[in-house]
Design a protein around this motif. Sequence first.
Motif, PDB file in Angstrom:
ATOM      1  N   SER A 101      -7.435  89.415  71.569  1.00 41.35           N
ATOM      2  CA  SER A 101      -8.519  89.511  71.196  1.00 41.35           C
ATOM      3  C   SER A 101      -9.221  88.031  70.493  1.00 41.35           C
ATOM      4  O   SER A 101      -8.985  87.459  72.306  1.00 41.35           O
ATOM      5  CB  SER A 101      -8.567  88.963  69.198  1.00 41.35           C
TER       6      SER A 101
ATOM      7  N   VAL B   6      -5.098  82.094  68.070  1.00 48.06           N
ATOM      8  CA  VAL B   6      -6.089  83.082  68.004  1.00 48.06           C
ATOM      9  C   VAL B   6      -6.771  81.985  66.950  1.00 48.06           C
ATOM     10  O   VAL B   6      -5.939  81.742  65.831  1.00 48.06           O
ATOM     11  CB  VAL B   6      -5.490  84.047  66.971  1.00 48.06           C
TER      12      VAL B   6
ATOM     13  N   THR C 136      -7.993  84.734  55.642  1.00 47.88           N
ATOM     14  CA  THR C 136      -7.912  84.648  56.670  1.00 47.88           C
ATOM     15  C   THR C 136      -7.296  83.059  57.374  1.00 47.88           C
ATOM     16  O   THR C 136      -7.544  81.616  56.030  1.00 47.88           O
ATOM     17  CB  THR C 136      -9.115  84.296  57.393  1.00 47.88           C
TER      18      THR C 136
ATOM     19  N   LYS D 157      -9.095  82.168  63.807  1.00 45.42           N
ATOM     20  CA  LYS D 157      -9.391  82.614  62.851  1.00 45.42           C
ATOM     21  C   LYS D 157      -8.963  83.805  62.678  1.00 45.42           C
ATOM     22  O   LYS D 157      -9.421  85.405  62.256  1.00 45.42           O
ATOM     23  CB  LYS D 157     -10.857  82.916  62.705  1.00 45.42           C
ATOM     24  N   PRO D 158      -7.406  83.999  62.411  1.00 44.38           N
ATOM     25  CA  PRO D 158      -6.313  85.195  62.473  1.00 44.38           C
ATOM     26  C   PRO D 158      -6.814  86.239  61.214  1.00 44.38           C
ATOM     27  O   PRO D 158      -6.639  85.301  59.972  1.00 44.38           O
ATOM     28  CB  PRO D 158      -5.588  85.198  63.230  1.00 44.38           C
TER      29      PRO D 158
ATOM     30  N   GLU E  50      -2.975  94.033  69.652  1.00 42.51           N
ATOM     31  CA  GLU E  50      -3.764  93.955  69.711  1.00 42.51           C
ATOM     32  C   GLU E  50      -4.397  91.965  69.574  1.00 42.51           C
ATOM     33  O   GLU E  50      -5.449  91.765  70.332  1.00 42.51           O
ATOM     34  CB  GLU E  50      -5.632  94.512  68.421  1.00 42.51           C
ATOM     35  N   VAL E  51      -3.669  91.449  68.444  1.00 41.02           N
ATOM     36  CA  VAL E  51      -4.508  90.271  69.018  1.00 41.02           C
ATOM     37  C   VAL E  51      -4.274  89.426  69.751  1.00 41.02           C
ATOM     38  O   VAL E  51      -4.953  88.326  70.322  1.00 41.02           O
ATOM     39  CB  VAL E  51      -3.414  88.803  68.088  1.00 41.02           C
TER      40      VAL E  51
ATOM     41  N   TRP F 238      -6.539  97.737  60.814  1.00 43.68           N
ATOM     42  CA  TRP F 238      -7.700  96.915  61.175  1.00 43.68           C
ATOM     43  C   TRP F 238      -8.537  96.986  59.549  1.00 43.68           C
ATOM     44  O   TRP F 238      -8.435  97.474  59.151  1.00 43.68           O
ATOM     45  CB  TRP F 238      -8.423  97.600  61.822  1.00 43.68           C
TER      46      TRP F 238
ATOM     47  N   LYS G  25     -13.720  93.191  61.366  1.00 46.19           N
ATOM     48  CA  LYS G  25     -13.898  93.141  62.306  1.00 46.19           C
ATOM     49  C   LYS G  25     -12.819  93.228  63.409  1.00 46.19           C
ATOM     50  O   LYS G  25     -12.435  92.477  64.779  1.00 46.19           O
ATOM     51  CB  LYS G  25     -15.134  92.941  63.562  1.00 46.19           C
ATOM     52  N   LYS G  26     -11.708  92.660  62.706  1.00 38.20           N
ATOM     53  CA  LYS G  26     -10.545  91.993  62.953  1.00 38.20           C
ATOM     54  C   LYS G  26      -8.664  92.479  63.072  1.00 38.20           C
ATOM     55  O   LYS G  26      -9.282  93.485  62.320  1.00 38.20           O
ATOM     56  CB  LYS G  26     -10.053  90.437  63.164  1.00 38.20           C
TER      57      LYS G  26
END
Length: 287
Positions: A287, A258, A243, A260-261, A283-284, A173, A178-179
């Motif tokens: 998101s 997704v 990013t 801006k992973p 978690e992607v 994480w 915060k991703k």
Amino acid sequence: MYYEFYIDVFFVVNLVMDFFILQLVNRMILGAANPLRSLAGAVLGAVGSSVILFLPFSSWKIRGLISYGILAPLMVMAGCGTKNKNVFWMELLGFYGCSALAGGIFLAFPKIAARGIITFLALSSVTYWMLVISIRLLKYLNGKRSTLCQIQIRAGKRQIKVKGLYDTGNQLWDSLLKKPVCVIEYQAFTGLLSEPQKKAFDALIMRTQNASDSLTESLICFEPHFICFLSVGTKRGSLLVVTVDEMSVERRERRVSVKKPVLALVKQDMSVDKTFQMIINPEVFDS
């Protein structure tokens, strides 16, 4: 015979059960559970069930048809958020199956479940975790089948396609952005870079201290920075993360895009036989 019916208790009971069942469906089909999404579907189900009670139909068969034929698909759509039709039907079948299993467990303990709302909540939690453990056991016995994903990554005008491993053990994480963080082989990532950018990244990866000296205007778009991590055999380490503009992940006929992973770069190969070049954070999908 006289019965007292409490609509608030009825609403709470349906809300709790629908929430648990949608969580189970998400875990079973997608591999990860989004509590907020499941809660939205559960609220829809609880409200719908309460409304159905007051419909002018004397037959419970009609009420059941509305509940399972109309309300249940709407709950799955809201609680799982899947746009793929094939996956939707799998989720709907999973919803029916989990409902039947949960109902069967409650039928085995009818007197306990009827003792009060606290007892009901406790029994619901036990039932939920019994089914979660069963799902995890089945997945473990099933091995890593269908854990590979097709991934397409875009940065500016450049694109690369790689294979990724869907790994529930990846809990990386980025506390700054915060991703969730996916891990990719640096060699595969270089397909997104121009020659000057590659040289700058080479210098950045080799120098974890005073890394800002290696930053150039050409790298600013990647927002490079370091994060700390813990893993088996490593007490504490740091990874360079970047990013990119967009990442598309396709798994089990479900495709997720997704924006801006965040990707962590590693120099070593992900697999000995080159089966995959990336490790996907589950978690992607939420998101």
